[in-house]
Write a protein that holds these residues in place. Structure first.
Motif, PDB file in Angstrom:
ATOM      1  N   PHE A 177     -85.047 -46.796 -64.338  1.00 33.70           N
ATOM      2  CA  PHE A 177     -85.130 -45.355 -64.096  1.00 33.70           C
ATOM      3  C   PHE A 177     -84.969 -44.631 -65.426  1.00 33.70           C
ATOM      4  O   PHE A 177     -84.629 -45.245 -66.449  1.00 33.70           O
ATOM      5  CB  PHE A 177     -84.076 -44.889 -63.084  1.00 33.70           C
ATOM      6  N   THR A 178     -85.229 -43.347 -65.432  1.00 34.78           N
ATOM      7  CA  THR A 178     -85.116 -42.540 -66.642  1.00 34.78           C
ATOM      8  C   THR A 178     -83.733 -41.906 -66.700  1.00 34.78           C
ATOM      9  O   THR A 178     -83.281 -41.280 -65.743  1.00 34.78           O
ATOM     10  CB  THR A 178     -86.183 -41.447 -66.690  1.00 34.78           C
ATOM     11  N   GLU A 179     -83.079 -42.082 -67.845  1.00 32.21           N
ATOM     12  CA  GLU A 179     -81.741 -41.538 -68.039  1.00 32.21           C
ATOM     13  C   GLU A 179     -81.697 -40.791 -69.368  1.00 32.21           C
ATOM     14  O   GLU A 179     -82.228 -41.264 -70.379  1.00 32.21           O
ATOM     15  CB  GLU A 179     -80.708 -42.667 -68.049  1.00 32.21           C
ATOM     16  N   VAL A 180     -81.052 -39.649 -69.366  1.00 32.02           N
ATOM     17  CA  VAL A 180     -80.867 -38.890 -70.603  1.00 32.02           C
ATOM     18  C   VAL A 180     -79.675 -39.472 -71.349  1.00 32.02           C
ATOM     19  O   VAL A 180     -78.573 -39.573 -70.804  1.00 32.02           O
ATOM     20  CB  VAL A 180     -80.650 -37.394 -70.312  1.00 32.02           C
ATOM     21  N   SER A 181     -79.903 -39.850 -72.590  1.00 32.08           N
ATOM     22  CA  SER A 181     -78.875 -40.516 -73.384  1.00 32.08           C
ATOM     23  C   SER A 181     -77.682 -39.610 -73.646  1.00 32.08           C
ATOM     24  O   SER A 181     -77.834 -38.433 -73.994  1.00 32.08           O
ATOM     25  CB  SER A 181     -79.473 -40.972 -74.718  1.00 32.08           C
ATOM     26  N   ASP A 182     -76.476 -40.166 -73.501  1.00 35.87           N
ATOM     27  CA  ASP A 182     -75.257 -39.442 -73.864  1.00 35.87           C
ATOM     28  C   ASP A 182     -75.124 -39.305 -75.375  1.00 35.87           C
ATOM     29  O   ASP A 182     -74.304 -38.524 -75.861  1.00 35.87           O
ATOM     30  CB  ASP A 182     -74.024 -40.179 -73.320  1.00 35.87           C
ATOM     31  N   LEU A 183     -75.919 -40.059 -76.118  1.00 37.96           N
ATOM     32  CA  LEU A 183     -75.790 -40.087 -77.570  1.00 37.96           C
ATOM     33  C   LEU A 183     -76.620 -39.003 -78.245  1.00 37.96           C
ATOM     34  O   LEU A 183     -76.145 -38.314 -79.139  1.00 37.96           O
ATOM     35  CB  LEU A 183     -76.191 -41.463 -78.095  1.00 37.96           C
ATOM     36  N   ASN A 184     -77.900 -38.850 -77.801  1.00 38.56           N
ATOM     37  CA  ASN A 184     -78.761 -37.893 -78.500  1.00 38.56           C
ATOM     38  C   ASN A 184     -79.509 -36.942 -77.573  1.00 38.56           C
ATOM     39  O   ASN A 184     -80.326 -36.148 -78.036  1.00 38.56           O
ATOM     40  CB  ASN A 184     -79.763 -38.637 -79.394  1.00 38.56           C
ATOM     41  N   GLY A 185     -79.258 -37.039 -76.262  1.00 39.15           N
ATOM     42  CA  GLY A 185     -79.882 -36.107 -75.326  1.00 39.15           C
ATOM     43  C   GLY A 185     -81.333 -36.381 -75.037  1.00 39.15           C
ATOM     44  O   GLY A 185     -82.009 -35.554 -74.396  1.00 39.15           O
ATOM     45  N   LEU A 186     -81.868 -37.534 -75.459  1.00 35.86           N
ATOM     46  CA  LEU A 186     -83.257 -37.869 -75.214  1.00 35.86           C
ATOM     47  C   LEU A 186     -83.387 -38.775 -73.987  1.00 35.86           C
ATOM     48  O   LEU A 186     -82.487 -39.564 -73.690  1.00 35.86           O
ATOM     49  CB  LEU A 186     -83.858 -38.572 -76.430  1.00 35.86           C
ATOM     50  N   PRO A 187     -84.517 -38.679 -73.261  1.00 35.06           N
ATOM     51  CA  PRO A 187     -84.712 -39.521 -72.075  1.00 35.06           C
ATOM     52  C   PRO A 187     -85.234 -40.908 -72.450  1.00 35.06           C
ATOM     53  O   PRO A 187     -86.106 -41.040 -73.311  1.00 35.06           O
ATOM     54  CB  PRO A 187     -85.758 -38.737 -71.271  1.00 35.06           C
TER      55      PRO A 187
END
Length: 253
Positions: free
Chosen positions: A168-178
């Motif tokens: 699935f697609t998740e927005v990274s906690d590190l840089n805000g990118l999917p």
């Protein structure tokens, strides 16, 4: 002359035995001395069983740098105390009740992270891979394509655990990118198509996130921080500061 030759022969033989003994002793001492490694990048040392496991199971790309010393921690999974050591991408647990190689096991950080983020309902909008898929009946999820290739080549079940989600697609906690991700019991795989294989699949730094949440963010009041076996005070590095050198630009989660 015969006597002298006999004495000389015995002296040579004795010297050879002595040299061999010294050599064996030096080898044993050398082995003992290298049964640990200090990592100046984070100021921590990995020893004994954990050091051997680190070397034999992927080293830096798979486990990351150590971010603590050994200490005793009560397991979130079964409430039992274990000697553990935190790494950027894993937590090692000593299990002396098991025979090698199962005397070192990895905490189920993927399970903890998945439950914390998505609860019992799980992540929404999941898709089962159709690229050379393998269904795991133990959990009912499918792994395929680059993720399955990475799972097979990097420790499989002991290192990564069973899949506990589909992709699935998740927005990274590190840089805000999917990113396209998939959760496993002991890891989270991230797809990075901008990188050439084998760096098109990267692992989230679950060890770093877990360590910060438990011992630096004071998320759970009353939990004491780990007591290191040395007296160095070293700040925990950011995930970006300990990225693995690769031939193309990458982001290490």
């Amino acid at each position: 002359m015969r006597v002298n030759n006999g004495i000389t022969g015995r002296l040579i033989a004795g010297a050879g035995i002595l040299a061999l003994s010294v050599g064996l002793l030096a080898t044993q001492m050398g082995s003992a001395q290298v049964d640990e490694r200090f990592f100046p990048e984070t100021g921590h040392t990995v020893k004994g069983q954990f050091w051997r496991y680190w070397q034999e199971h992927g080293g830096l790309p798979q486990q990351g740098f150590p971010i603590s010393e050994e200490f005793t921690e009560v397991s979130d999974l079964n409430g039992q105390p274990y000697t553990v050591q935190y790494f950027e991408r894993a937590v090692f647990e000593k299990h002396p009740e098991n025979k090698p190689p199962f005397d070192v096991l990895l905490s189920q950080l993927g399970t903890f992270q998945y439950r914390a983020k998505y609860g019992t309902a799980g992540a929404p909008n999941q898709t089962a891979s159709t690229q050379n898929p393998r269904v795991f009946p133990e959990t009912g999820f499918t792994v395929g394509g680059a993720f399955l290739d990475y799972w097979n080549k990097n420790g499989g079940l002991p290192q990564q655990g069973y899949p506990i989600s589909n992709e699935f697609t998740e927005v990274s906690d590190l840089n805000g990118l999917p990113y396209t991700v998939q959760y496993f019991e002991r890891a989270v795989f991230e797809m990075h198509p901008e990188n050439a294989p084998p760096f098109n699949v990267l692992l989230s730094q679950l060890g770093t996130f877990q360590y910060r949440a438990k011992y630096q963010g004071n998320v759970t009041p009353g939990i004491p921080g780990p007591v290191p076996t040395n007296t160095r005070t070293v700040s925990l590095p950011s995930p970006e500061s300990t990225s693995i050198p690769v031939p193309v630009p990458t982001r290490q989660p």
